[in-house]
Design a protein around this motif. Sequence first.
Motif, PDB file in Angstrom:
ATOM      1  N   ASP A   1       0.780  -1.316   0.092  1.00  0.00           N
ATOM      2  CA  ASP A   1       0.296  -0.107   0.433  1.00  0.00           C
ATOM      3  C   ASP A   1       0.698   1.298  -0.472  1.00  0.00           C
ATOM      4  N   LYS A   2       2.122   1.442  -0.334  1.00  0.00           N
ATOM      5  CA  LYS A   2       2.847   2.213   0.075  1.00  0.00           C
ATOM      6  C   LYS A   2       4.468   1.907  -1.219  1.00  0.00           C
ATOM      7  N   LEU A   3       4.777   3.319  -1.317  1.00  0.00           N
ATOM      8  CA  LEU A   3       6.500   3.133  -0.833  1.00  0.00           C
ATOM      9  C   LEU A   3       6.949   3.884   0.083  1.00  0.00           C
ATOM     10  N   LYS A   4       8.291   2.979   0.573  1.00  0.00           N
ATOM     11  CA  LYS A   4       9.020   3.562   2.373  1.00  0.00           C
ATOM     12  C   LYS A   4      10.589   4.022   0.956  1.00  0.00           C
ATOM     13  N   MET A   5      10.808   5.276   2.006  1.00  0.00           N
ATOM     14  CA  MET A   5      12.171   5.764   1.526  1.00  0.00           C
ATOM     15  C   MET A   5      12.719   5.453   2.516  1.00  0.00           C
ATOM     16  N   THR A   6      14.267   5.207   3.424  1.00  0.00           N
ATOM     17  CA  THR A   6      14.495   5.227   4.590  1.00  0.00           C
ATOM     18  C   THR A   6      15.587   5.835   4.231  1.00  0.00           C
ATOM     19  N   PHE A   7      16.181   6.650   4.649  1.00  0.00           N
ATOM     20  CA  PHE A   7      16.976   7.667   4.449  1.00  0.00           C
ATOM     21  C   PHE A   7      18.038   7.057   5.869  1.00  0.00           C
ATOM     22  N   ALA A   8      19.416   6.693   5.258  1.00  0.00           N
ATOM     23  CA  ALA A   8      19.942   5.318   6.077  1.00  0.00           C
ATOM     24  C   ALA A   8      20.625   6.321   7.785  1.00  0.00           C
ATOM     25  N   LYS A   9      20.739   7.452   7.543  1.00  0.00           N
ATOM     26  CA  LYS A   9      21.094   7.972   9.023  1.00  0.00           C
ATOM     27  C   LYS A   9      20.000   9.374   9.168  1.00  0.00           C
ATOM     28  N   GLY A  10      18.793   9.019   8.511  1.00  0.00           N
ATOM     29  CA  GLY A  10      17.638   9.823   8.599  1.00  0.00           C
ATOM     30  C   GLY A  10      17.866  10.899  10.215  1.00  0.00           C
ATOM     31  N   ALA A  11      18.090  10.269  11.767  1.00  0.00           N
ATOM     32  CA  ALA A  11      18.335  10.710  12.508  1.00  0.00           C
ATOM     33  C   ALA A  11      19.327  11.853  12.627  1.00  0.00           C
ATOM     34  N   SER A  12      20.056  12.022  12.329  1.00  0.00           N
ATOM     35  CA  SER A  12      21.303  12.786  11.390  1.00  0.00           C
ATOM     36  C   SER A  12      20.513  14.319  10.500  1.00  0.00           C
ATOM     37  N   LEU A  13      19.549  14.073   9.798  1.00  0.00           N
ATOM     38  CA  LEU A  13      19.294  15.119   9.088  1.00  0.00           C
ATOM     39  C   LEU A  13      18.247  16.276   9.497  1.00  0.00           C
ATOM     40  N   ASN A  14      18.791  17.089   8.869  1.00  0.00           N
ATOM     41  CA  ASN A  14      17.679  18.470   9.339  1.00  0.00           C
ATOM     42  C   ASN A  14      16.804  18.186   8.301  1.00  0.00           C
ATOM     43  N   ASP A  15      15.604  18.472   9.064  1.00  0.00           N
ATOM     44  CA  ASP A  15      14.326  17.920   8.231  1.00  0.00           C
ATOM     45  C   ASP A  15      13.355  19.232   8.504  1.00  0.00           C
TER      46      ASP A  15
ATOM     47  N   LEU B   1      10.252   7.142  13.188  1.00  0.00           N
ATOM     48  CA  LEU B   1      10.568   8.958  14.182  1.00  0.00           C
ATOM     49  C   LEU B   1      11.184   8.497  15.370  1.00  0.00           C
ATOM     50  N   ASP B   2      11.084   7.842  16.119  1.00  0.00           N
ATOM     51  CA  ASP B   2      11.975   6.729  17.276  1.00  0.00           C
ATOM     52  C   ASP B   2      13.085   6.278  17.230  1.00  0.00           C
ATOM     53  N   ALA B   3      12.971   6.142  15.755  1.00  0.00           N
ATOM     54  CA  ALA B   3      14.661   5.513  14.962  1.00  0.00           C
ATOM     55  C   ALA B   3      15.664   5.694  16.362  1.00  0.00           C
ATOM     56  N   LYS B   4      17.167   4.680  16.621  1.00  0.00           N
ATOM     57  CA  LYS B   4      17.949   6.175  16.084  1.00  0.00           C
ATOM     58  C   LYS B   4      19.237   6.642  15.620  1.00  0.00           C
ATOM     59  N   VAL B   5      18.730   5.761  14.058  1.00  0.00           N
ATOM     60  CA  VAL B   5      19.392   6.205  13.406  1.00  0.00           C
ATOM     61  C   VAL B   5      19.049   6.631  12.149  1.00  0.00           C
ATOM     62  N   ARG B   6      17.767   6.194  10.958  1.00  0.00           N
ATOM     63  CA  ARG B   6      17.344   6.169  10.309  1.00  0.00           C
ATOM     64  C   ARG B   6      16.268   6.734  10.591  1.00  0.00           C
ATOM     65  N   ARG B   7      15.289   6.895   8.848  1.00  0.00           N
ATOM     66  CA  ARG B   7      14.379   7.828   9.330  1.00  0.00           C
ATOM     67  C   ARG B   7      13.623   7.753   8.008  1.00  0.00           C
TER      68      ARG B   7
END
Length: 113
Positions: free
Chosen positions: A56-70, A79-85
């Motif tokens: 039902d969806k397309l998921k884009m996983t950003f490897a270092k998402g928690a470190s990115l300004n969004d 959103l609660d993952a320690k590294v990815r978003r």
Amino acid sequence: MSGDWRVDRVHEIRSLITQAEPDVVEEIKWRKPSNPDGVPTFSLDGLICTLELYKDKLKMTFAKGASLNDPDHLFNASLDAKVRRCIDLYEGDALDVDAFTALIHEAVRVNRG
């Protein structure tokens, strides 16, 4: 799977990523019987993101998402993952092209550390 909205979105996102960062390297990884097409991955000085198709969806996983300004709050999953978003897109969801392009640039900036 021609005409599948998810496949069409993958093509759109692939184009946005390569327009934002022309030196990005795309590879297909993690092929298996349940997913013979594998998972597209995008890297530049490290992994930027992966694209996965779900029912039902397309998921884009950003490897270092928690470190990115969004600042535009594109991340809406893990959103609660320690590294990815992740960004989950469902059929009909809009994607802010300028904000997504900025997020790709930010991911490369973080990779270059």
